[in-house]
Design a protein around this motif. Structure first.
Motif, PDB file in Angstrom:
ATOM      1  N   ARG A 368       0.820  -1.196  -0.013  1.00 57.76           N
ATOM      2  CA  ARG A 368      -0.168  -0.335   0.083  1.00 57.76           C
ATOM      3  C   ARG A 368       0.925   1.148   0.018  1.00 57.76           C
ATOM      4  O   ARG A 368       0.286   2.481  -0.444  1.00 57.76           O
ATOM      5  CB  ARG A 368      -0.841   0.035   1.169  1.00 57.76           C
ATOM      6  CG  ARG A 368      -2.092  -1.083   1.053  1.00 57.76           C
ATOM      7  CD  ARG A 368      -3.202  -0.573   2.096  1.00 57.76           C
ATOM      8  NE  ARG A 368      -2.625  -0.948   3.455  1.00 57.76           N
ATOM      9  CZ  ARG A 368      -2.965  -2.034   4.245  1.00 57.76           C
ATOM     10  NH1 ARG A 368      -3.186  -3.154   3.443  1.00 57.76           N
ATOM     11  NH2 ARG A 368      -2.442  -2.096   5.356  1.00 57.76           N
ATOM     12  N   PRO A 371       3.026   3.187  -4.022  1.00 61.11           N
ATOM     13  CA  PRO A 371       2.693   4.164  -5.243  1.00 61.11           C
ATOM     14  C   PRO A 371       3.222   5.381  -4.542  1.00 61.11           C
ATOM     15  O   PRO A 371       3.518   6.340  -5.413  1.00 61.11           O
ATOM     16  CB  PRO A 371       1.161   4.263  -5.044  1.00 61.11           C
ATOM     17  CG  PRO A 371       0.850   2.655  -4.659  1.00 61.11           C
ATOM     18  CD  PRO A 371       1.771   2.257  -3.661  1.00 61.11           C
ATOM     19  N   ARG A 372       2.953   5.522  -3.292  1.00 65.00           N
ATOM     20  CA  ARG A 372       3.529   6.942  -2.683  1.00 65.00           C
ATOM     21  C   ARG A 372       5.023   7.110  -2.687  1.00 65.00           C
ATOM     22  O   ARG A 372       5.617   8.277  -3.228  1.00 65.00           O
ATOM     23  CB  ARG A 372       3.046   6.962  -1.108  1.00 65.00           C
ATOM     24  CG  ARG A 372       1.436   7.312  -1.069  1.00 65.00           C
ATOM     25  CD  ARG A 372       1.003   6.908   0.325  1.00 65.00           C
ATOM     26  NE  ARG A 372       1.433   7.976   1.215  1.00 65.00           N
ATOM     27  CZ  ARG A 372       1.444   8.099   2.592  1.00 65.00           C
ATOM     28  NH1 ARG A 372       0.832   6.910   3.231  1.00 65.00           N
ATOM     29  NH2 ARG A 372       1.567   9.095   3.128  1.00 65.00           N
ATOM     30  N   LYS A 374       7.130   5.300  -5.056  1.00 62.37           N
ATOM     31  CA  LYS A 374       7.209   5.791  -6.208  1.00 62.37           C
ATOM     32  C   LYS A 374       7.026   7.104  -6.732  1.00 62.37           C
ATOM     33  O   LYS A 374       7.995   7.624  -7.659  1.00 62.37           O
ATOM     34  CB  LYS A 374       6.287   4.631  -7.287  1.00 62.37           C
ATOM     35  CG  LYS A 374       6.564   4.526  -8.522  1.00 62.37           C
ATOM     36  CD  LYS A 374       5.692   3.341  -9.515  1.00 62.37           C
ATOM     37  CE  LYS A 374       6.212   3.352 -10.800  1.00 62.37           C
ATOM     38  NZ  LYS A 374       7.493   2.460 -11.094  1.00 62.37           N
ATOM     39  N   ALA A 375       5.790   7.751  -6.697  1.00 57.81           N
ATOM     40  CA  ALA A 375       5.660   9.101  -6.872  1.00 57.81           C
ATOM     41  C   ALA A 375       6.731  10.185  -6.435  1.00 57.81           C
ATOM     42  O   ALA A 375       7.013  11.121  -7.092  1.00 57.81           O
ATOM     43  CB  ALA A 375       4.408   9.573  -6.370  1.00 57.81           C
ATOM     44  N   THR A 378       9.886  10.207  -8.905  1.00 57.45           N
ATOM     45  CA  THR A 378       9.564  10.304 -10.264  1.00 57.45           C
ATOM     46  C   THR A 378      10.147  11.730 -11.031  1.00 57.45           C
ATOM     47  O   THR A 378       9.989  12.455 -10.095  1.00 57.45           O
ATOM     48  CB  THR A 378       7.992  10.099 -10.559  1.00 57.45           C
ATOM     49  OG1 THR A 378       7.476   8.933 -10.087  1.00 57.45           O
ATOM     50  CG2 THR A 378       7.510  10.353 -11.801  1.00 57.45           C
ATOM     51  N   GLU A 389      13.189   4.164  -9.473  1.00 61.09           N
ATOM     52  CA  GLU A 389      11.779   4.399  -9.557  1.00 61.09           C
ATOM     53  C   GLU A 389      11.157   3.401 -10.625  1.00 61.09           C
ATOM     54  O   GLU A 389       9.950   2.851 -10.567  1.00 61.09           O
ATOM     55  CB  GLU A 389      11.430   5.784  -9.867  1.00 61.09           C
ATOM     56  CG  GLU A 389       9.954   6.246 -10.247  1.00 61.09           C
ATOM     57  CD  GLU A 389       9.457   5.725 -11.608  1.00 61.09           C
ATOM     58  OE1 GLU A 389       8.165   5.684 -11.627  1.00 61.09           O
ATOM     59  OE2 GLU A 389      10.119   5.901 -12.529  1.00 61.09           O
ATOM     60  N   LEU A 394       4.839  -2.418  -8.508  1.00 55.08           N
ATOM     61  CA  LEU A 394       3.561  -2.047  -7.585  1.00 55.08           C
ATOM     62  C   LEU A 394       2.624  -3.196  -7.221  1.00 55.08           C
ATOM     63  O   LEU A 394       2.057  -3.329  -6.229  1.00 55.08           O
ATOM     64  CB  LEU A 394       2.563  -1.151  -8.143  1.00 55.08           C
ATOM     65  CG  LEU A 394       3.372   0.534  -8.366  1.00 55.08           C
ATOM     66  CD1 LEU A 394       2.393   1.312  -9.165  1.00 55.08           C
ATOM     67  CD2 LEU A 394       3.901   1.060  -6.976  1.00 55.08           C
ATOM     68  N   PRO A 396      -0.257  -4.381  -8.023  1.00 57.01           N
ATOM     69  CA  PRO A 396      -1.487  -3.950  -7.654  1.00 57.01           C
ATOM     70  C   PRO A 396      -2.670  -5.237  -7.384  1.00 57.01           C
ATOM     71  O   PRO A 396      -3.530  -5.243  -6.445  1.00 57.01           O
ATOM     72  CB  PRO A 396      -2.395  -3.253  -8.886  1.00 57.01           C
ATOM     73  CG  PRO A 396      -1.375  -3.539  -9.809  1.00 57.01           C
ATOM     74  CD  PRO A 396      -0.037  -3.873  -9.346  1.00 57.01           C
ATOM     75  N   THR A 540      11.577  -5.394  -5.566  1.00 57.32           N
ATOM     76  CA  THR A 540      11.076  -4.032  -5.061  1.00 57.32           C
ATOM     77  C   THR A 540      11.759  -3.838  -3.655  1.00 57.32           C
ATOM     78  O   THR A 540      12.012  -2.753  -3.485  1.00 57.32           O
ATOM     79  CB  THR A 540       9.427  -4.105  -4.753  1.00 57.32           C
ATOM     80  OG1 THR A 540       8.970  -4.199  -6.162  1.00 57.32           O
ATOM     81  CG2 THR A 540       8.998  -2.911  -4.390  1.00 57.32           C
TER      82      THR A 540
END
Length: 867
Positions: A368, A371-372, A374-375, A378, A389, A394, A396, A540
């Motif tokens: 969870r 994504p934060r 990774k952002a 970026t 990155e 992720l 999902p 990851t």
């Protein structure tokens, strides 16, 4: 005669020779014979006996994990034989099997591991020219192998600091002593067939589903590949579980890292202190600003194996630099990473089938956050951050499954129920409703029966023998309805059943059993689904570890005001206002004195440093080595400016101690370390020497120190710092063009000596040994007598204050240096003479006159403070 149960024990013991067997007997784990004696000693158990002959010792089964930690810490390997059927349903002897094997190198449980350091299992295969070494970190899935030259193998094995090692039985007696000393105390002897080249090759090919190991960068006949196969066979035997998380065998390229031998790692206190062997006080401890266990382990490995490829180091430095400048980026990334669990070890437990429900919820929590994370990285300027990155998976689909399937706070054991979230599986929900409604029915049934029978004390209970029952006290025995069936008589009451009650009992119990079984089945399916994503999760996890590693270095640099080192291909070293990375943090703020260090072909690549004890010589030279190492691992350094030439090795000769177990004296250890430097250093190396020759007579010692200095300067031509009390060596600046004299500055004030801890040009005037003795608490009478003797010696052997003519630089042969001529004849060649009438001086006399009539760079007698 051996009982059937002891036959069971001996059969289990024979399955895993060399291991301590814990044998489950009811509520206890028991040990027998020699195992019992060992367990009693390690665990502090009471030793008893069976039939007055067989020693035995045991402990309650709930204490298993706690005792396992103690046994593993003692270097023992343990097999656990459990009861695998219900004693109540067993016909005859309860069936037992070895269900778990635990060894120091195969642990995956968090509670038994240090989260901040790796836990290696290694295997070695000695050959004629090399030693094949393979090592695995089972809890993270890292699997490496390399063939090391015999001269380097012991140091590389020592770097790994393995928890356990494997060796073929036939190699035990032939093992090299130096290599043997570097191996862990848990050294498992393995059958020779497990190291057979064909057997090990088949095991590797089968595991990786390949026809050859060439695709991984190996030849199938390499010794290290045989070692890797032997490791794999051992893990398959002991774990009896999937090893899917061992995804590839990686070649370890020693030429890509800055080599550090065991002496250097120990002397520089990289990961543990010399005094007590603890992490606190080491370079690792003061550098560690990581917020995840994964990042902490990466930093640990990076310190022990810094890089030598300039482009790779610069990429790290670029990423650290960006994180230093971007305070918001750094702080937000660290805040996110603080919430990330140890995804590497979680994934490994999932892959080996050892994960608990809480492990799976932790995996979901990590997913969870991805994504934060990774952002945040970026479109960054640093190529390394952009590369990281792009590598974040992720997952999902997996995240959605875990969020939908698992309860927020599940139990540790899936059999306890409550693992699966309501609404995930219709069949499970129906069984849960039936069990729950059945219990509600029982409550309603009890209330109705109280009303119907007018027995207020009537209650419905449950036990494992009779199931549900109605209990009525003897006071109300006359009110018992005729349809009640008496089941049990107690002292003050009777217990009854009814057909209606038994019918609902079957429904309730059946629903609970089916619900429990279905929940375990669903949990296993979910765990297998996560295991199917092992490769993506470990990729990851490695990215997250790297981000934590980089941001940790950036946090260190920002909070301690470190500077980015400028890297060069030329063998130079320029450190301006440099500080010791450990003392700079542990001493009170503002008390550490910075110093410069400038070495290179044009300004002198050899510093000869003199000065009294306690003045900071040793601190300074270690500081230079530590900052050089930090630059090579991609870290900023504690200085105002730094230019560092790429180094291939760092060598140290710092202090020495007797190694009585090897029959080696202090001086022998000292000379062995010096020989290692002289035989292996190159022009790109950095050599740190803290005293040479102090373990023998003054003449022998100074002669060796003189010759070693010449050899390092003329033949090896490396960067070197030599801290010494042999002031005579300062004369070498006259004949060695790239050697410079430096000293630690001292101020004398009202018969007191103040150490300034500042490095300045020139050689020291005194050693101030008597002053240091005073600080150490030596009795005043001894100090006064020593001062009197010192004055006599200085007067008797007063030397002229006029400088001698400089010695012409001597030609240096290509293959070997000229020998040092130690002669009593003042006309002897090579500029090295000894006065024939001077008595031999004890090496502990620090303030005597120069044996060589040395002068400092101002022309004054190096030992006469009045000149």
């Amino acid at each position: 005669m051996t009982t059937p149960m002891m036959q069971q024990y001996h059969a289990a013991k024979a399955q895993h020779p060399g291991m301590l067997l814990l044998f489950r007997m009811g509520d206890f784990y028991e040990t027998f014979g020699e195992d019992a004696e060992i367990a009693a000693r390690v665990l502090g158990l009471t030793l008893t006996s069976r039939d007055k002959s067989m020693p035995m010792a045991g402990f309650p089964h709930p204490a298993l994990e706690n005792h396992l930690r103690k046994l593993l810490a003692a270097g023992l390997r343990v097999s656990i034989c459990d009861q695998v059927e219900d004693p109540a349903q067993a016909k005859g002897l309860v069936r037992r099997e070895v269900t778990r094997v635990v060894t120091p190198g195969t642990i995956t449980e968090d509670e038994m591991l240090d989260p901040r350091r790796p836990n290696h299992l290694l295997a070695i295969v000695p050959s004629r020219q090399t030693v094949g070494v393979a090592w695995v970190e089972l809890s993270t899935g890292f699997f490496f192998a390399a063939d090391f030259p015999k001269s380097h193998a012991a140091d590389e094995i020592s770097r790994l600091h393995a928890a356990e090692a494997l060796l073929a039985q036939s190699e035990f007696d032939r093992l090299d002593e130096t290599l043997s000393r570097r191996l862990p105390r848990t050294l498992a002897s393995r059958p020779d067939w497990t190291f057979d080249p064909e057997t090990t090759k088949a095991a590797l090919h089968s595991h990786f589903q390949v026809a050859t190991m060439t695709g991984y960068g190996f030849h199938d006949d390499q010794a290290c590949v045989i070692a890797a196969g032997a490791l794999l066979i051992y893990l398959q035997e002991t774990l009896k579980a999937s090893l899917k998380h061992l995804r590839q065998l990686r070649p370890y390229r020693a030429e890509t890292v800055l080599l550090l031998d065991e002496t250097t790692r120990r002397s520089l206190e990289l990961t543990r202190t010399l005094r007590d062997g603890q992490r606190d006080g080491s370079l690792l401890a003061v550098m560690d600003r990581t917020v995840t266990a994964m990042g902490a382990r990466m930093l640990h490995d990076a310190i022990l194996a810094p890089l030598t490829d300039r482009a790779t180091i610069e990429a790290r430095l670029d990423a650290v630099d960006e994180c230093v400048r971007e305070h918001t980026l750094r702080s937000e990334l660290r805040e996110l990473l603080e919430q990330v669990p140890d995804l590497q070890r979680l994934t490994s437990r999932v892959s080996t089938g050892r994960a608990t429900p809480r492990d799976l919820t932790a995996v979901g929590r990590a997913l969870r956050l991805l994504p934060r994370v990774k952002a945040k990285i970026t479109s960054r300027k640093s190529p390394l951050l952009n590369e990281l990155e792009s590598q974040i998976e992720l997952c999902p689909d997996l995240r959605e499954l875990l969020d939908r399937a698992l309860a927020d706070e599940p139990p540790m054991n899936p059999r306890d129920g409550g693992v699966i979230r309501p609404g995930f599986h219709r069949g499970l929900d129906e069984l849960r409703d039936l069990a729950r409604n059945g219990k509600d029915w029982i409550a309603r049934y009890q209330a109705a029966e109280i009303t119907r029978t007018n027995i207020p004390s009537l209650k419905v209970g449950f036990n494992q023998v009779f199931g549900y029952y109605i209990e009525i006290t003897n006071t109300h025995s006359t009110k018992v309805p005729p349809e009640y069936i008496r089941k049990q008589t107690l002292k003050n009451c009777e217990r009854y059943i009814t057909p209606e009650l038994k019918e609902y009992e079957e429904k309730v119990l059946s629903a609970e059993e089916k619900s429990q079984a279905l929940e375990v089945e669903l949990f296993t399916e979910i765990r297998d689904a996560v295991a199917g994503q092992t490769a993506r999760l470990l990729n990851t996890a490695e990215v997250l570890a790297t981000i934590d590693f980089l941001t940790g270095l950036a946090e260190l640099a920002a909070t301690r005001n470190y500077v980015r080192p400028q890297l060069h291909d030329e063998p130079i070293l320029e450190l301006r206002d440099a500080r010791h990375p450990v003392l700079d943090q542990t001493l009170p703020p503002g008390t550490f004195v910075p110093n410069d260090a400038i070495l290179g072909p044009d300004v002198g690549h050899f510093w000869l440093i003199t000065g009294p004890n306690m003045s900071g010589k040793s601190t300074f030279i270690r500081q230079v080595a530590l900052l050089t190492l930090m630059a090579h691992l991609g870290s900023f350094v504690p200085a105002k400016a730094a230019r560092v030439g790429i180094t291939d090795r760092i060598f140290t000769r710092v202090g020495a101690s007797d190694e009585l177990s090897r029959g080696q004296s202090t001086f022998m250890v000292e000379m062995t370390e010096a020989a290692n430097i002289l035989n292996n250093a190159s022009p790109r190396s950095l050599v740190i020497l803290d005293e040479i020759g102090r373990g023998t007579s003054t003449y022998d010692g100074v002669s060796l120190a003189w010759a070693i200095t010449e050899y390092l300067h003329d033949q090896i031509q490396c960067r070197a710092l030599f801290a010494t009390h042999y002031h005579e060596l300062s004369q070498l600046a006259d004949s060695l063009p790239r050697l410079r004299n430096y000293h630690v500055q001292v101020r004398e004030l009202d018969h007191e000596v103040i150490f300034l801890h500042q490095i300045g040009p020139g050689s020291a005037a005194k050693s101030y040994g008597i002053h240091v003795a005073k600080l150490a608490g030596v009795p005043e009478m001894v100090l006064q007598r020593a001062g009197s003797i010192l004055g006599t010696l200085e007067t008797r052997h007063q030397l002229p204050t006029t400088p001698r003519p400089p010695v012409e630089p001597r030609p240096v042969p290509i293959d070997m240096p000229q020998p040092v001529v130690v002669s009593a004849d003042p006309s002897a060649t090579d500029g090295v003479t000894m006065p024939p009438e001077r008595p031999r001086r004890r090496r502990a006399m620090p303030a005597g006159p120069s044996l060589f009539g040395g002068v400092d760079e101002t022309g004054a007698d190096a030992h006469n403070p009045q000149s």
